[in-house]
Design a protein around this motif. Structure first.
Motif, PDB file in Angstrom:
ATOM      1  N   SER A 170       0.852  -1.189   0.000  1.00  0.00           N
ATOM      2  CA  SER A 170       0.000   0.000   0.000  1.00  0.00           C
ATOM      3  C   SER A 170       0.888   1.238   0.000  1.00  0.00           C
ATOM      4  CB  SER A 170      -0.935   0.014   1.210  1.00  0.00           C
ATOM      5  OG  SER A 170      -0.268   0.527   2.346  1.00  0.00           O
ATOM      6  N   ALA A 171       0.247   2.404  -0.088  1.00  0.00           N
ATOM      7  CA  ALA A 171       0.993   3.665  -0.086  1.00  0.00           C
ATOM      8  C   ALA A 171       1.565   3.984   1.292  1.00  0.00           C
ATOM      9  CB  ALA A 171       0.099   4.805  -0.557  1.00  0.00           C
ATOM     10  N   ASP A 172       1.098   3.307   2.329  1.00  0.00           N
ATOM     11  CA  ASP A 172       1.586   3.544   3.683  1.00  0.00           C
ATOM     12  C   ASP A 172       2.910   2.818   3.890  1.00  0.00           C
ATOM     13  OD1 ASP A 172       2.056   3.961   6.336  1.00  0.00           O
ATOM     14  OD2 ASP A 172       0.316   2.834   7.054  1.00  0.00           O
ATOM     15  N   LEU A 173       3.997   3.515   3.602  1.00  0.00           N
ATOM     16  CA  LEU A 173       5.316   2.886   3.689  1.00  0.00           C
ATOM     17  C   LEU A 173       5.841   2.803   5.118  1.00  0.00           C
ATOM     18  CD1 LEU A 173       7.070   4.417   0.540  1.00  0.00           C
ATOM     19  CD2 LEU A 173       5.908   2.207   0.771  1.00  0.00           C
ATOM     20  N   SER A 174       5.041   3.279   6.079  1.00  0.00           N
ATOM     21  CA  SER A 174       5.435   3.134   7.491  1.00  0.00           C
ATOM     22  C   SER A 174       4.870   1.853   8.092  1.00  0.00           C
ATOM     23  CB  SER A 174       4.934   4.332   8.301  1.00  0.00           C
ATOM     24  OG  SER A 174       3.510   4.352   8.338  1.00  0.00           O
ATOM     25  N   GLU A 237      14.134   5.787  -6.687  1.00  0.00           N
ATOM     26  CA  GLU A 237      13.810   6.866  -7.619  1.00  0.00           C
ATOM     27  C   GLU A 237      12.800   7.860  -7.036  1.00  0.00           C
ATOM     28  OE1 GLU A 237      11.549   7.511 -11.925  1.00  0.00           O
ATOM     29  OE2 GLU A 237      12.121   5.491 -11.279  1.00  0.00           O
ATOM     30  N   TYR A 238      11.760   7.336  -6.369  1.00  0.00           N
ATOM     31  CA  TYR A 238      10.671   8.194  -5.909  1.00  0.00           C
ATOM     32  C   TYR A 238      10.807   8.666  -4.471  1.00  0.00           C
ATOM     33  CZ  TYR A 238       7.824   7.174 -10.066  1.00  0.00           C
ATOM     34  OH  TYR A 238       7.348   7.084 -11.346  1.00  0.00           O
ATOM     35  N   LEU A 285       1.774   0.234  -9.023  1.00  0.00           N
ATOM     36  CA  LEU A 285       2.815   0.664  -8.077  1.00  0.00           C
ATOM     37  C   LEU A 285       3.088   2.154  -8.214  1.00  0.00           C
ATOM     38  CD1 LEU A 285       5.409  -2.258  -8.193  1.00  0.00           C
ATOM     39  CD2 LEU A 285       4.414  -1.301  -6.113  1.00  0.00           C
ATOM     40  N   VAL A 286       3.224   2.625  -9.452  1.00  0.00           N
ATOM     41  CA  VAL A 286       3.514   4.041  -9.687  1.00  0.00           C
ATOM     42  C   VAL A 286       2.335   4.904  -9.240  1.00  0.00           C
ATOM     43  CG1 VAL A 286       3.908   5.788 -11.451  1.00  0.00           C
ATOM     44  CG2 VAL A 286       5.144   3.616 -11.554  1.00  0.00           C
ATOM     45  N   LYS A 287       1.124   4.556  -9.686  1.00  0.00           N
ATOM     46  CA  LYS A 287      -0.046   5.399  -9.428  1.00  0.00           C
ATOM     47  C   LYS A 287      -0.455   5.424  -7.966  1.00  0.00           C
ATOM     48  CE  LYS A 287      -4.901   6.132 -10.640  1.00  0.00           C
ATOM     49  NZ  LYS A 287      -6.029   5.743 -11.527  1.00  0.00           N
ATOM     50  N   PHE A 288      -0.517   4.248  -7.336  1.00  0.00           N
ATOM     51  CA  PHE A 288      -1.093   4.167  -5.991  1.00  0.00           C
ATOM     52  C   PHE A 288      -0.070   4.197  -4.858  1.00  0.00           C
ATOM     53  CE2 PHE A 288      -4.423   2.341  -8.672  1.00  0.00           C
ATOM     54  CZ  PHE A 288      -5.544   3.007  -8.198  1.00  0.00           C
ATOM     55  N   VAL A 289       1.185   3.882  -5.163  1.00  0.00           N
ATOM     56  CA  VAL A 289       2.183   3.778  -4.093  1.00  0.00           C
ATOM     57  C   VAL A 289       3.275   4.836  -4.201  1.00  0.00           C
ATOM     58  CG1 VAL A 289       3.849   2.276  -2.935  1.00  0.00           C
ATOM     59  CG2 VAL A 289       1.748   1.304  -3.904  1.00  0.00           C
ATOM     60  N   PHE A 290       3.963   4.878  -5.346  1.00  0.00           N
ATOM     61  CA  PHE A 290       5.141   5.736  -5.417  1.00  0.00           C
ATOM     62  C   PHE A 290       4.841   7.196  -5.733  1.00  0.00           C
ATOM     63  CE2 PHE A 290       7.267   1.541  -5.937  1.00  0.00           C
ATOM     64  CZ  PHE A 290       8.061   1.637  -4.805  1.00  0.00           C
ATOM     65  N   GLU A 291       3.894   7.481  -6.605  1.00  0.00           N
ATOM     66  CA  GLU A 291       3.554   8.885  -6.872  1.00  0.00           C
ATOM     67  C   GLU A 291       3.078   9.596  -5.591  1.00  0.00           C
ATOM     68  OE1 GLU A 291       3.947  11.001  -9.163  1.00  0.00           O
ATOM     69  OE2 GLU A 291       4.540   9.839 -10.915  1.00  0.00           O
ATOM     70  N   PRO A 292       2.201   8.950  -4.775  1.00  0.00           N
ATOM     71  CA  PRO A 292       1.789   9.619  -3.528  1.00  0.00           C
ATOM     72  C   PRO A 292       2.923   9.826  -2.540  1.00  0.00           C
ATOM     73  CG  PRO A 292       0.228   7.893  -4.128  1.00  0.00           C
ATOM     74  CD  PRO A 292       1.412   7.733  -5.029  1.00  0.00           C
TER      75      PRO A 292
END
Length: 296
Positions: A170-174, A237-238, A285-292
């Motif tokens: 998910s986008a929550d990388l914590s 990269e992001y 991955l790009v749209k929902f995780v790394f771009e945010p």
């Protein structure tokens, strides 16, 4: 099994098991954002009377099972806690399915796709993924064994929708359960392409599957595969340009884990056909995780 959708959000009333879990907690937030009535079950999966009491009290339109034992910090825990794993993952899940069937309720069951491994019919890099009807071939961990057992038994319940989740992200990388967070914290990682599940995109789809009363087994992953190195390269990269990592082999990995890990590609054609808007794993991955999470 399939039926007409239940209509507006006002006619929906979801009963969710797994309140303290990652998926279960997210489901509640999704219901709130969509104006769907929901309640977290208070019963224990292995306690039939407590499940019946929940159903009598809530009178749900659908039931979601995001409860289960995965082990902390990882599935190696299950190797030394086999009875506890069986009690929840097998006995508990079957009990919930049975109680729901008695009431004519669809059960959305978040399962696992970590019950397969690359083989001669599905070689690494071939693009040939395991389909919903394929027989599980990975027995390396006790956790996966129990999941394969219960999936086989659940096939007999026409009211169950089994969603094979893999390496959830998910986008929550914590979040320590996030697959990206896990591998970013490892000293070394094995670089193998795998099917994975972007929860930010797929969990809303699971709510829609309930509305459509879909049942049966579904490979609940984004189409395609992505390797561990590719994910970490995107992370660098992001998110963190200074991030570095090291690789090691499966043989080297085996020396630091108790049970082998599943590596596979699941064929997501069935899900993509039902939901044509579903993105490939790398696009998601790009749209929902790394771009945010992109750093300026």
């Amino acid at each position: 099994m399939g039926a007409e959708a239940n209509g507006s959000s006002s006619s929906l009333n979801f009963l969710i098991y797994g309140r303290t879990g990652w998926i279960g907690g997210t489901l509640g937030k999704l219901c709130e954002s969509q104006g769907i009535s929901y309640t977290y079950g208070s019963g224990r999966l292995e306690d039939r009377r407590s499940l019946v009491a929940d159903l009598d009290s809530v009178k749900p339109s659908h039931v979601f099972n995001a409860a289960g034992v995965t082990g902390r910090p990882n599935v190696d825990w299950c190797e030394s806690h086999k009875v506890e794993t069986i009690r929840t993952n097998v006995a508990g899940t079957l009990t919930l399915a049975d109680v729901c069937r008695e009431r004519g309720l669809v059960l959305i069951n978040y399962a696992t796709g970590c019950i397969f491994e690359y083989d001669s019919g599905h070689p690494l890099g071939s693009g040939l993924g395991f389909k919903e009807e394929d027989t599980p071939n990975f027995t390396g961990s006790f956790y996966s064994k129990t999941k394969a057992m219960v999936e086989e038994l659940l096939k007999n319940y026409e009211n169950v929708c089994t969603l094979r989740v893999r390496m959830p992200i998910s986008a929550d990388l914590s979040n320590p359960r996030n697959f990206i967070t896990k591998i970013a914290r490892y000293e070394k990682v094995v670089d193998i392409p795998n099917s994975m599940t972007i929860l930010d995109e797929l969990l809303p789809i699971s709510l829609e599957m309930a509305k459509r009363n879909l049942t049966g087994i579904w490979n609940f992953t984004n189409p395609g595969v992505v390797s561990h190195n590719e994910i970490l390269e995107m992370y660098r990269e992001y998110v963190d340009p200074s991030f570095t990592w090291k690789n090691f082999t499966l043989e080297e990995q085996a020396k630091v884990i108790v049970a082998p890990r599943s590596n596979n590609e699941l064929d997501a054609t069935k899900l993509k056909t039902e939901f044509p808007e579903l993105l490939s794993i790398k696009e998601s991955l790009v749209k929902f995780v790394f771009e945010p999470n992109k750093k300026a």
